[in-house]
Design a protein around this motif. Structure first.
Motif, PDB file in Angstrom:
ATOM      1  N   GLY A  99       0.854  -1.178   0.000  1.00 32.55           N
ATOM      2  CA  GLY A  99       0.000   0.000   0.000  1.00 32.55           C
ATOM      3  C   GLY A  99       0.895   1.234   0.000  1.00 32.55           C
ATOM      4  N   GLY A 100       0.282   2.372  -0.179  1.00 32.14           N
ATOM      5  CA  GLY A 100       1.044   3.614  -0.206  1.00 32.14           C
ATOM      6  C   GLY A 100       0.777   4.381  -1.476  1.00 32.14           C
ATOM      7  N   PHE A 101       1.803   5.071  -1.976  1.00 29.39           N
ATOM      8  CA  PHE A 101       1.574   5.940  -3.127  1.00 29.39           C
ATOM      9  C   PHE A 101       2.782   5.945  -4.047  1.00 29.39           C
ATOM     10  CE2 PHE A 101       3.846   8.569  -0.134  1.00 29.39           C
ATOM     11  CZ  PHE A 101       4.727   9.266  -0.948  1.00 29.39           C
ATOM     12  N   PHE A 102       2.533   6.423  -5.255  1.00 31.81           N
ATOM     13  CA  PHE A 102       3.610   6.721  -6.193  1.00 31.81           C
ATOM     14  C   PHE A 102       3.268   7.996  -6.927  1.00 31.81           C
ATOM     15  CE2 PHE A 102       0.677   4.068  -8.547  1.00 31.81           C
ATOM     16  CZ  PHE A 102       0.649   4.586  -9.836  1.00 31.81           C
ATOM     17  N   VAL A 103       4.322   8.672  -7.384  1.00 35.28           N
ATOM     18  CA  VAL A 103       4.153   9.877  -8.179  1.00 35.28           C
ATOM     19  C   VAL A 103       4.242   9.467  -9.644  1.00 35.28           C
ATOM     20  CG1 VAL A 103       5.141  12.122  -8.780  1.00 35.28           C
ATOM     21  CG2 VAL A 103       5.051  11.384  -6.385  1.00 35.28           C
ATOM     22  N   LYS A 131       1.420  -5.216   4.101  1.00 41.14           N
ATOM     23  CA  LYS A 131       2.677  -5.643   4.740  1.00 41.14           C
ATOM     24  C   LYS A 131       3.873  -4.800   4.319  1.00 41.14           C
ATOM     25  CE  LYS A 131       1.402 -10.370   5.562  1.00 41.14           C
ATOM     26  NZ  LYS A 131       1.944 -11.693   5.764  1.00 41.14           N
ATOM     27  N   LEU A 132       3.682  -3.937   3.302  1.00 40.82           N
ATOM     28  CA  LEU A 132       4.756  -3.091   2.795  1.00 40.82           C
ATOM     29  C   LEU A 132       4.169  -1.734   2.441  1.00 40.82           C
ATOM     30  CD1 LEU A 132       7.721  -2.797   1.675  1.00 40.82           C
ATOM     31  CD2 LEU A 132       6.785  -3.559  -0.529  1.00 40.82           C
ATOM     32  N   VAL A 133       4.899  -0.664   2.813  1.00 37.29           N
ATOM     33  CA  VAL A 133       4.454   0.692   2.485  1.00 37.29           C
ATOM     34  C   VAL A 133       5.373   1.245   1.393  1.00 37.29           C
ATOM     35  CG1 VAL A 133       4.081   3.041   3.333  1.00 37.29           C
ATOM     36  CG2 VAL A 133       3.598   1.081   4.822  1.00 37.29           C
ATOM     37  N   LEU A 134       4.760   1.704   0.304  1.00 43.35           N
ATOM     38  CA  LEU A 134       5.485   2.327  -0.793  1.00 43.35           C
ATOM     39  C   LEU A 134       5.380   3.843  -0.665  1.00 43.35           C
ATOM     40  CD1 LEU A 134       6.939   1.958  -3.592  1.00 43.35           C
ATOM     41  CD2 LEU A 134       4.661   2.203  -4.609  1.00 43.35           C
ATOM     42  N   MET A 135       6.537   4.529  -0.733  1.00 44.83           N
ATOM     43  CA  MET A 135       6.588   5.994  -0.722  1.00 44.83           C
ATOM     44  C   MET A 135       7.463   6.417  -1.897  1.00 44.83           C
ATOM     45  SD  MET A 135       7.149   6.987   3.278  1.00 44.83           S
ATOM     46  CE  MET A 135       6.130   6.306   4.579  1.00 44.83           C
ATOM     47  N   ASP A 136       6.850   6.538  -3.054  1.00 48.99           N
ATOM     48  CA  ASP A 136       7.600   6.850  -4.278  1.00 48.99           C
ATOM     49  C   ASP A 136       7.025   8.117  -4.906  1.00 48.99           C
ATOM     50  OD1 ASP A 136       8.955   6.956  -6.665  1.00 48.99           O
ATOM     51  OD2 ASP A 136       8.052   5.162  -7.505  1.00 48.99           O
ATOM     52  N   GLU A 137       7.407   9.232  -4.580  1.00 47.89           N
ATOM     53  CA  GLU A 137       8.702   9.722  -4.176  1.00 47.89           C
ATOM     54  C   GLU A 137       8.487  10.801  -3.130  1.00 47.89           C
ATOM     55  OE1 GLU A 137      12.312  11.275  -6.691  1.00 47.89           O
ATOM     56  OE2 GLU A 137      10.560  12.379  -7.379  1.00 47.89           O
ATOM     57  N   LEU A 138       9.460  10.953  -2.252  1.00 51.80           N
ATOM     58  CA  LEU A 138       9.442  12.035  -1.274  1.00 51.80           C
ATOM     59  C   LEU A 138      10.428  13.107  -1.716  1.00 51.80           C
ATOM     60  CD1 LEU A 138       9.494   9.897   1.988  1.00 51.80           C
ATOM     61  CD2 LEU A 138       7.510  10.963   0.903  1.00 51.80           C
ATOM     62  N   GLY A 139      10.021  14.388  -1.552  1.00 49.72           N
ATOM     63  CA  GLY A 139      10.871  15.480  -2.020  1.00 49.72           C
ATOM     64  C   GLY A 139      10.737  16.732  -1.189  1.00 49.72           C
ATOM     65  N   ARG A 140      10.534  17.857  -1.879  1.00 48.27           N
ATOM     66  CA  ARG A 140      10.492  19.150  -1.181  1.00 48.27           C
ATOM     67  C   ARG A 140       9.077  19.680  -0.972  1.00 48.27           C
ATOM     68  NH1 ARG A 140      11.628  21.185  -6.542  1.00 48.27           N
ATOM     69  NH2 ARG A 140      13.744  20.411  -6.377  1.00 48.27           N
ATOM     70  N   LEU A 141       8.148  19.339  -1.848  1.00 49.94           N
ATOM     71  CA  LEU A 141       6.794  19.898  -1.739  1.00 49.94           C
ATOM     72  C   LEU A 141       6.126  19.508  -0.425  1.00 49.94           C
ATOM     73  CD1 LEU A 141       5.485  19.325  -5.374  1.00 49.94           C
ATOM     74  CD2 LEU A 141       6.493  21.392  -4.399  1.00 49.94           C
ATOM     75  N   ALA A 173      -2.308   1.679   4.082  1.00 44.82           N
ATOM     76  CA  ALA A 173      -1.204   0.733   3.916  1.00 44.82           C
ATOM     77  C   ALA A 173      -0.775   0.158   5.262  1.00 44.82           C
ATOM     78  CB  ALA A 173      -0.024   1.425   3.236  1.00 44.82           C
ATOM     79  N   VAL A 174      -0.636   1.007   6.257  1.00 46.71           N
ATOM     80  CA  VAL A 174      -0.213   0.549   7.579  1.00 46.71           C
ATOM     81  C   VAL A 174      -1.243  -0.386   8.188  1.00 46.71           C
ATOM     82  CG1 VAL A 174       0.161   1.355   9.943  1.00 46.71           C
ATOM     83  CG2 VAL A 174       1.289   2.500   8.065  1.00 46.71           C
ATOM     84  N   ASN A 175      -2.517  -0.105   7.957  1.00 48.84           N
ATOM     85  CA  ASN A 175      -3.584  -0.899   8.566  1.00 48.84           C
ATOM     86  C   ASN A 175      -3.894  -2.193   7.835  1.00 48.84           C
ATOM     87  OD1 ASN A 175      -3.955   0.980  10.626  1.00 48.84           O
ATOM     88  ND2 ASN A 175      -5.351   2.190   9.385  1.00 48.84           N
TER      89      ASN A 175
END
Length: 181
Positions: free
Chosen positions: A31-35, A103-113, A98-100
């Motif tokens: 779970g999580g997100f992607f850009v 089993k895996l959290v995707l964070m694609d991508e972390l930046g400045r915004l 995703a946490v709830n």
């Protein structure tokens, strides 16, 4: 081995493409997100924040127009426009789900915004503090948000500009095997 793994590298170096390769086989656990980069007439014009539970993981997409998407982060047409609320309306719920439920959290991508959206950065910190493994991409730059992530003892960062892509992929596959079995 730390339970949070990120990759970094110059723009268009294949960071998200590499993550797609390793996440696709375990997408049902992720779970999580992607850009997603949107191309209009072959030119990069916009970026979306996409919940991976809602759509297939495609870092790049050709579209006729970007205006029809409600989850835009940034549009670069005549002038650049940034939509910070998407981090609250899409990013935070995707990470919490995703946490709830995964089993895996995707964070694609972390930046400045993200610096302008404390609700989002606080959610990222809370998840990094948990036992659930995180796999993600960090924009290759320095700011208080990214530097704090890189300095954590439970974070490993592989730089695609200095490490062999195949080696990094093998390290990610081992990370997934160790954390998802």
């Amino acid at each position: 081995m730390p339970n949070n793994l990120f990759i970094t590298g110059r723009i268009r170096s294949g960071k998200s493409t590499l993550l797609k390769e390793v996440v696709d086989p375990v997408k049902n656990l992720t779970g999580g997100f992607f850009v997603q980069r949107l191309f209009v007439n072959g030119e990069s014009k916009a970026f979306r924040l996409v919940d991976i539970a809602a759509e297939d993981y495609w870092p790049n997409r050709d579209v006729a127009a970007s205006a029809c998407f409600k989850d835009l982060i940034m549009v670069a047409e005549e002038k650049k426009t940034v939509y910070y609320d998407v981090f609250k309306t899409i990013g935070v719920p995707a990470l919490q789900q995703a946490v709830n439920a995964k089993k895996l959290v995707l964070m694609d991508e972390l930046g400045r915004l993200e610096l302008k959206v404390p609700e989002f950065t606080e959610t990222v910190w809370a998840i990094l503090d948990r036992e659930i493994p995180v796999l993600g991409v960090l924009k290759k730059e320095s700011n208080s948000f990214l530097d704090r992530i890189k300095q954590r003892q439970d974070v490993t960062v592989f730089d695609l500009d200095v490490r062999d892509r195949y080696q990094v992929k093998e390290n990610i596959l081992k990370f997934l095997k160790d954390n998802l079995s």
